[in-house]
Design a protein around this motif. Sequence first.
Motif, PDB file in Angstrom:
ATOM      1  N   MET A   1       0.846  -1.194   0.000  1.00  0.00           N
ATOM      2  CA  MET A   1       0.000   0.000   0.000  1.00  0.00           C
ATOM      3  C   MET A   1       0.886   1.251   0.000  1.00  0.00           C
ATOM      4  O   MET A   1       1.755   1.382   0.856  1.00  0.00           O
ATOM      5  N   THR A   2       0.672   2.149  -0.945  1.00  0.00           N
ATOM      6  CA  THR A   2       1.446   3.384  -1.005  1.00  0.00           C
ATOM      7  C   THR A   2       0.906   4.384   0.010  1.00  0.00           C
ATOM      8  O   THR A   2      -0.207   4.237   0.529  1.00  0.00           O
ATOM      9  N   TRP A   3       1.702   5.422   0.267  1.00  0.00           N
ATOM     10  CA  TRP A   3       1.291   6.398   1.278  1.00  0.00           C
ATOM     11  C   TRP A   3       0.046   7.150   0.845  1.00  0.00           C
ATOM     12  O   TRP A   3      -0.801   7.486   1.665  1.00  0.00           O
ATOM     13  N   TRP A   4      -0.081   7.400  -0.470  1.00  0.00           N
ATOM     14  CA  TRP A   4      -1.254   8.162  -0.896  1.00  0.00           C
ATOM     15  C   TRP A   4      -2.505   7.293  -0.908  1.00  0.00           C
ATOM     16  O   TRP A   4      -3.611   7.788  -0.695  1.00  0.00           O
ATOM     17  N   HIS A   5      -2.339   5.972  -1.118  1.00  0.00           N
ATOM     18  CA  HIS A   5      -3.484   5.068  -0.951  1.00  0.00           C
ATOM     19  C   HIS A   5      -3.953   5.095   0.504  1.00  0.00           C
ATOM     20  O   HIS A   5      -5.156   5.126   0.786  1.00  0.00           O
ATOM     21  N   ALA A   6      -2.973   5.075   1.423  1.00  0.00           N
ATOM     22  CA  ALA A   6      -3.306   5.116   2.843  1.00  0.00           C
ATOM     23  C   ALA A   6      -4.019   6.419   3.199  1.00  0.00           C
ATOM     24  O   ALA A   6      -4.990   6.416   3.973  1.00  0.00           O
ATOM     25  N   LEU A   7      -3.547   7.517   2.641  1.00  0.00           N
ATOM     26  CA  LEU A   7      -4.181   8.811   2.922  1.00  0.00           C
ATOM     27  C   LEU A   7      -5.607   8.843   2.402  1.00  0.00           C
ATOM     28  O   LEU A   7      -6.523   9.325   3.082  1.00  0.00           O
ATOM     29  N   ILE A   8      -5.813   8.329   1.206  1.00  0.00           N
ATOM     30  CA  ILE A   8      -7.164   8.304   0.615  1.00  0.00           C
ATOM     31  C   ILE A   8      -8.106   7.480   1.488  1.00  0.00           C
ATOM     32  O   ILE A   8      -9.247   7.883   1.758  1.00  0.00           O
ATOM     33  N   LEU A 211      -6.788   1.943   9.123  1.00  0.00           N
ATOM     34  CA  LEU A 211      -6.975   3.304   8.616  1.00  0.00           C
ATOM     35  C   LEU A 211      -8.435   3.732   8.719  1.00  0.00           C
ATOM     36  O   LEU A 211      -8.738   4.870   9.107  1.00  0.00           O
ATOM     37  N   LEU A 212      -9.347   2.823   8.365  1.00  0.00           N
ATOM     38  CA  LEU A 212     -10.770   3.153   8.451  1.00  0.00           C
ATOM     39  C   LEU A 212     -11.207   3.335   9.900  1.00  0.00           C
ATOM     40  O   LEU A 212     -12.023   4.213  10.205  1.00  0.00           O
ATOM     41  N   ALA A 213     -10.685   2.497  10.786  1.00  0.00           N
ATOM     42  CA  ALA A 213     -11.055   2.608  12.204  1.00  0.00           C
ATOM     43  C   ALA A 213     -10.637   3.961  12.768  1.00  0.00           C
ATOM     44  O   ALA A 213     -11.423   4.643  13.446  1.00  0.00           O
ATOM     45  N   LEU A 214      -9.404   4.362  12.482  1.00  0.00           N
ATOM     46  CA  LEU A 214      -8.912   5.648  12.970  1.00  0.00           C
ATOM     47  C   LEU A 214      -9.701   6.796  12.356  1.00  0.00           C
ATOM     48  O   LEU A 214     -10.179   7.705  13.064  1.00  0.00           O
ATOM     49  N   GLY A 215      -9.866   6.753  11.043  1.00  0.00           N
ATOM     50  CA  GLY A 215     -10.587   7.836  10.364  1.00  0.00           C
ATOM     51  C   GLY A 215     -12.041   7.924  10.772  1.00  0.00           C
ATOM     52  O   GLY A 215     -12.560   9.017  11.033  1.00  0.00           O
ATOM     53  N   SER A 216     -12.721   6.782  10.856  1.00  0.00           N
ATOM     54  CA  SER A 216     -14.156   6.813  11.174  1.00  0.00           C
ATOM     55  C   SER A 216     -14.413   7.236  12.612  1.00  0.00           C
ATOM     56  O   SER A 216     -15.445   7.844  12.904  1.00  0.00           O
ATOM     57  N   THR A 217     -13.481   6.927  13.520  1.00  0.00           N
ATOM     58  CA  THR A 217     -13.633   7.372  14.907  1.00  0.00           C
ATOM     59  C   THR A 217     -13.584   8.896  14.986  1.00  0.00           C
ATOM     60  O   THR A 217     -14.397   9.531  15.667  1.00  0.00           O
ATOM     61  N   VAL A 218     -12.620   9.470  14.269  1.00  0.00           N
ATOM     62  CA  VAL A 218     -12.534  10.930  14.201  1.00  0.00           C
ATOM     63  C   VAL A 218     -13.786  11.498  13.538  1.00  0.00           C
ATOM     64  O   VAL A 218     -14.397  12.458  14.023  1.00  0.00           O
TER      65      VAL A 218
END
Length: 253
Positions: A1-8, A211-218
Amino acid sequence: MTWWHALIIFVAGVWAGGINTVVGSGTLVTFPVLVALGYPPVTATTSNAVGLAPGTISGAYGYRAELVGYWPQVARFSVSVFLGAIGGTAALLTLPGDAFETIVPVLVGLAVVLVIVQPRVSKWVQRRREASGSEHKPGPLLFGLLFVIGIYGGYFTAAQGVMMMAVMGMLLSEPMQRLNGVKNALSAVVNVVAGVIYAFVAPVSWPVIGLLALGSTVGGQLGAKIGRKLPPAVLRGVIVVIGLAAVVQLLLK
């Protein structure tokens, strides 16, 4: 996984967590994003269920003030969606992969339609309440419909919140903000049940889940705080566009 995929994926998780708390249908953001990044539809769905579960819990916590004194009823509703979610996850795990890829465009299309008609349903419910002047008590019909929605949510989570709001709005006489809080709590139950099962027995991507867990919590907290200030029509329009794009993409695969 690239960094920009992770960011998206992280940004999609924040967006989905906020939309789930305010309107519902956050899966219509994350699911097409994951498919577009090359994840198989089943893996995208299972990773969504696990990764967005913390966001639904976060959103439910953000609406805790609306649920003061109503938690015993929420607990009773939770039994229906809990049992339904188990059935929905079992269906996803036992049906052939080809069946899922055939059904998903239909489910996404249904979710988009529900998002579009939600304002009309809400207005109709309000007029119905004002005309009847009577309260709608929880009954077998409501518990049965919540069970069915739990099955749908365990199989594919998109728009389960919209379905819950429509059903509860028609069959209960509670303020819409309280119903939204109930919706967040019940969605959390479905996502947690599906997420726990998928985490152990289904194909998932743990980096995506994290990534989804962190983002969705925020996003869940942001959605709870600013949800009443954001124009629902704007969020709904974005969901519809993304959902239609997902249907087109899935049909062309």
